[in-house]
Design a protein around this motif. Structure first.
Motif, PDB file in Angstrom:
ATOM      1  N   ASP A  53       0.829  -1.210   0.000  1.00  0.00           N
ATOM      2  CA  ASP A  53       0.000   0.000   0.000  1.00  0.00           C
ATOM      3  C   ASP A  53       0.862   1.258   0.000  1.00  0.00           C
ATOM      4  O   ASP A  53       0.544   2.237  -0.684  1.00  0.00           O
ATOM      5  N   TRP A  54       1.943   1.253   0.740  1.00  0.00           N
ATOM      6  CA  TRP A  54       2.853   2.399   0.809  1.00  0.00           C
ATOM      7  C   TRP A  54       3.499   2.660  -0.553  1.00  0.00           C
ATOM      8  O   TRP A  54       3.541   3.813  -1.006  1.00  0.00           O
ATOM      9  N   LEU A  55       4.001   1.621  -1.194  1.00  0.00           N
ATOM     10  CA  LEU A  55       4.613   1.798  -2.518  1.00  0.00           C
ATOM     11  C   LEU A  55       3.612   2.336  -3.533  1.00  0.00           C
ATOM     12  O   LEU A  55       3.950   3.188  -4.363  1.00  0.00           O
ATOM     13  N   LYS A  56       2.398   1.858  -3.462  1.00  0.00           N
ATOM     14  CA  LYS A  56       1.359   2.326  -4.383  1.00  0.00           C
ATOM     15  C   LYS A  56       1.006   3.783  -4.116  1.00  0.00           C
ATOM     16  O   LYS A  56       0.916   4.594  -5.049  1.00  0.00           O
ATOM     17  N   ALA A  57       0.820   4.141  -2.861  1.00  0.00           N
ATOM     18  CA  ALA A  57       0.387   5.498  -2.509  1.00  0.00           C
ATOM     19  C   ALA A  57       1.510   6.523  -2.639  1.00  0.00           C
ATOM     20  O   ALA A  57       1.300   7.618  -3.165  1.00  0.00           O
ATOM     21  N   GLU A  58       2.683   6.185  -2.169  1.00  0.00           N
ATOM     22  CA  GLU A  58       3.788   7.154  -2.126  1.00  0.00           C
ATOM     23  C   GLU A  58       4.615   7.219  -3.406  1.00  0.00           C
ATOM     24  O   GLU A  58       5.239   8.234  -3.672  1.00  0.00           O
ATOM     25  N   HIS A  59       4.626   6.123  -4.158  1.00  0.00           N
ATOM     26  CA  HIS A  59       5.518   6.070  -5.322  1.00  0.00           C
ATOM     27  C   HIS A  59       4.805   5.721  -6.625  1.00  0.00           C
ATOM     28  O   HIS A  59       5.442   5.597  -7.662  1.00  0.00           O
ATOM     29  N   GLY A  60       3.502   5.519  -6.570  1.00  0.00           N
ATOM     30  CA  GLY A  60       2.723   5.303  -7.780  1.00  0.00           C
ATOM     31  C   GLY A  60       2.921   3.971  -8.474  1.00  0.00           C
ATOM     32  O   GLY A  60       2.612   3.838  -9.661  1.00  0.00           O
ATOM     33  N   LEU A  61       3.417   2.979  -7.757  1.00  0.00           N
ATOM     34  CA  LEU A  61       3.596   1.669  -8.369  1.00  0.00           C
ATOM     35  C   LEU A  61       2.253   0.971  -8.526  1.00  0.00           C
ATOM     36  O   LEU A  61       1.340   1.166  -7.711  1.00  0.00           O
ATOM     37  N   GLY A  62       2.152   0.142  -9.551  1.00  0.00           N
ATOM     38  CA  GLY A  62       0.997  -0.719  -9.706  1.00  0.00           C
ATOM     39  C   GLY A  62       1.050  -1.831  -8.673  1.00  0.00           C
ATOM     40  O   GLY A  62       2.101  -2.126  -8.102  1.00  0.00           O
ATOM     41  N   HIS A  63      -0.080  -2.468  -8.453  1.00  0.00           N
ATOM     42  CA  HIS A  63      -0.162  -3.495  -7.415  1.00  0.00           C
ATOM     43  C   HIS A  63       0.809  -4.655  -7.651  1.00  0.00           C
ATOM     44  O   HIS A  63       1.508  -5.080  -6.726  1.00  0.00           O
ATOM     45  N   GLY A  64       0.867  -5.169  -8.871  1.00  0.00           N
ATOM     46  CA  GLY A  64       1.744  -6.305  -9.157  1.00  0.00           C
ATOM     47  C   GLY A  64       3.211  -5.977  -8.956  1.00  0.00           C
ATOM     48  O   GLY A  64       3.969  -6.785  -8.414  1.00  0.00           O
ATOM     49  N   HIS A  65       3.618  -4.792  -9.376  1.00  0.00           N
ATOM     50  CA  HIS A  65       5.016  -4.388  -9.209  1.00  0.00           C
ATOM     51  C   HIS A  65       5.345  -4.177  -7.733  1.00  0.00           C
ATOM     52  O   HIS A  65       6.403  -4.619  -7.257  1.00  0.00           O
ATOM     53  N   ALA A  66       4.464  -3.514  -7.004  1.00  0.00           N
ATOM     54  CA  ALA A  66       4.691  -3.309  -5.574  1.00  0.00           C
ATOM     55  C   ALA A  66       4.741  -4.653  -4.848  1.00  0.00           C
ATOM     56  O   ALA A  66       5.615  -4.883  -4.005  1.00  0.00           O
ATOM     57  N   ASN A  67       3.845  -5.543  -5.179  1.00  0.00           N
ATOM     58  CA  ASN A  67       3.802  -6.860  -4.562  1.00  0.00           C
ATOM     59  C   ASN A  67       5.091  -7.646  -4.821  1.00  0.00           C
ATOM     60  O   ASN A  67       5.618  -8.298  -3.914  1.00  0.00           O
ATOM     61  N   ALA A  68       5.598  -7.573  -6.035  1.00  0.00           N
ATOM     62  CA  ALA A  68       6.838  -8.283  -6.370  1.00  0.00           C
ATOM     63  C   ALA A  68       8.014  -7.756  -5.553  1.00  0.00           C
ATOM     64  O   ALA A  68       8.813  -8.539  -5.021  1.00  0.00           O
ATOM     65  N   LEU A  69       8.134  -6.448  -5.439  1.00  0.00           N
ATOM     66  CA  LEU A  69       9.230  -5.859  -4.657  1.00  0.00           C
ATOM     67  C   LEU A  69       9.139  -6.249  -3.191  1.00  0.00           C
ATOM     68  O   LEU A  69      10.146  -6.619  -2.568  1.00  0.00           O
ATOM     69  N   VAL A  70       7.948  -6.203  -2.642  1.00  0.00           N
ATOM     70  CA  VAL A  70       7.766  -6.529  -1.224  1.00  0.00           C
ATOM     71  C   VAL A  70       8.017  -8.014  -0.973  1.00  0.00           C
ATOM     72  O   VAL A  70       8.688  -8.384  -0.006  1.00  0.00           O
ATOM     73  N   ALA A  71       7.513  -8.868  -1.839  1.00  0.00           N
ATOM     74  CA  ALA A  71       7.741 -10.311  -1.677  1.00  0.00           C
ATOM     75  C   ALA A  71       9.235 -10.630  -1.697  1.00  0.00           C
ATOM     76  O   ALA A  71       9.724 -11.421  -0.886  1.00  0.00           O
ATOM     77  N   TYR A  72       9.953  -9.988  -2.601  1.00  0.00           N
ATOM     78  CA  TYR A  72      11.403 -10.197  -2.696  1.00  0.00           C
ATOM     79  C   TYR A  72      12.089  -9.687  -1.423  1.00  0.00           C
ATOM     80  O   TYR A  72      12.954 -10.359  -0.858  1.00  0.00           O
ATOM     81  N   HIS A  73      11.706  -8.509  -0.985  1.00  0.00           N
ATOM     82  CA  HIS A  73      12.303  -7.895   0.199  1.00  0.00           C
ATOM     83  C   HIS A  73      12.053  -8.723   1.461  1.00  0.00           C
ATOM     84  O   HIS A  73      12.955  -8.883   2.293  1.00  0.00           O
ATOM     85  N   LEU A  74      10.855  -9.217   1.630  1.00  0.00           N
ATOM     86  CA  LEU A  74      10.501  -9.930   2.858  1.00  0.00           C
ATOM     87  C   LEU A  74      10.968 -11.382   2.888  1.00  0.00           C
ATOM     88  O   LEU A  74      10.897 -12.019   3.941  1.00  0.00           O
ATOM     89  N   ASN A  75      11.433 -11.905   1.772  1.00  0.00           N
ATOM     90  CA  ASN A  75      11.864 -13.308   1.707  1.00  0.00           C
ATOM     91  C   ASN A  75      13.271 -13.427   1.145  1.00  0.00           C
ATOM     92  O   ASN A  75      13.480 -14.060   0.106  1.00  0.00           O
ATOM     93  N   PRO A  76      14.250 -12.825   1.825  1.00  0.00           N
ATOM     94  CA  PRO A  76      15.618 -12.887   1.301  1.00  0.00           C
ATOM     95  C   PRO A  76      16.091 -14.337   1.195  1.00  0.00           C
ATOM     96  O   PRO A  76      15.802 -15.153   2.060  1.00  0.00           O
ATOM     97  N   GLY A  77      16.738 -14.628   0.123  1.00  0.00           N
ATOM     98  CA  GLY A  77      17.252 -15.969  -0.096  1.00  0.00           C
ATOM     99  C   GLY A  77      16.273 -16.920  -0.763  1.00  0.00           C
ATOM    100  O   GLY A  77      16.674 -17.962  -1.255  1.00  0.00           O
TER     101      GLY A  77
END
Length: 74
Positions: free
Chosen positions: A43-67
């Motif tokens: 939600d933060w990436l979408k609201a603050e940086h204008g990312l679409g849901h799929g792109h924001a979700n991909a970045l967050v999933a990658y960030h929260l699951n290192p390795g």
């Protein structure tokens, strides 16, 4: 990046192209956001940086699951 990349990494080339920042910069923004939790970060990436849901979700999933996902190199 290998052609057979799957998961969040498969979105990264289009994220870089569309939003003009390297993935490392997005991950640094997420890290320094002070926001926690998958949905809150998306939600933060979408609201603050204008990312679409799929792109924001991909970045967050990658960030929260290192390795879990292969390393990304453009």
């Amino acid at each position: 990046m290998a052609a057979e990349s799957k998961g969040p990494v498969s979105y990264f080339p289009s994220i870089e192209e569309r939003y003009g920042r390297p993935i490392a910069a997005w991950l640094e923004l997420i890290e320094g956001s002070g926001v926690s939790g998958h949905k809150a970060l998306v939600d933060w990436l979408k609201a603050e940086h204008g990312l679409g849901h799929g792109h924001a979700n991909a970045l967050v999933a990658y960030h929260l699951n290192p390795g879990k996902w292969p390393a990304y190199t453009a």
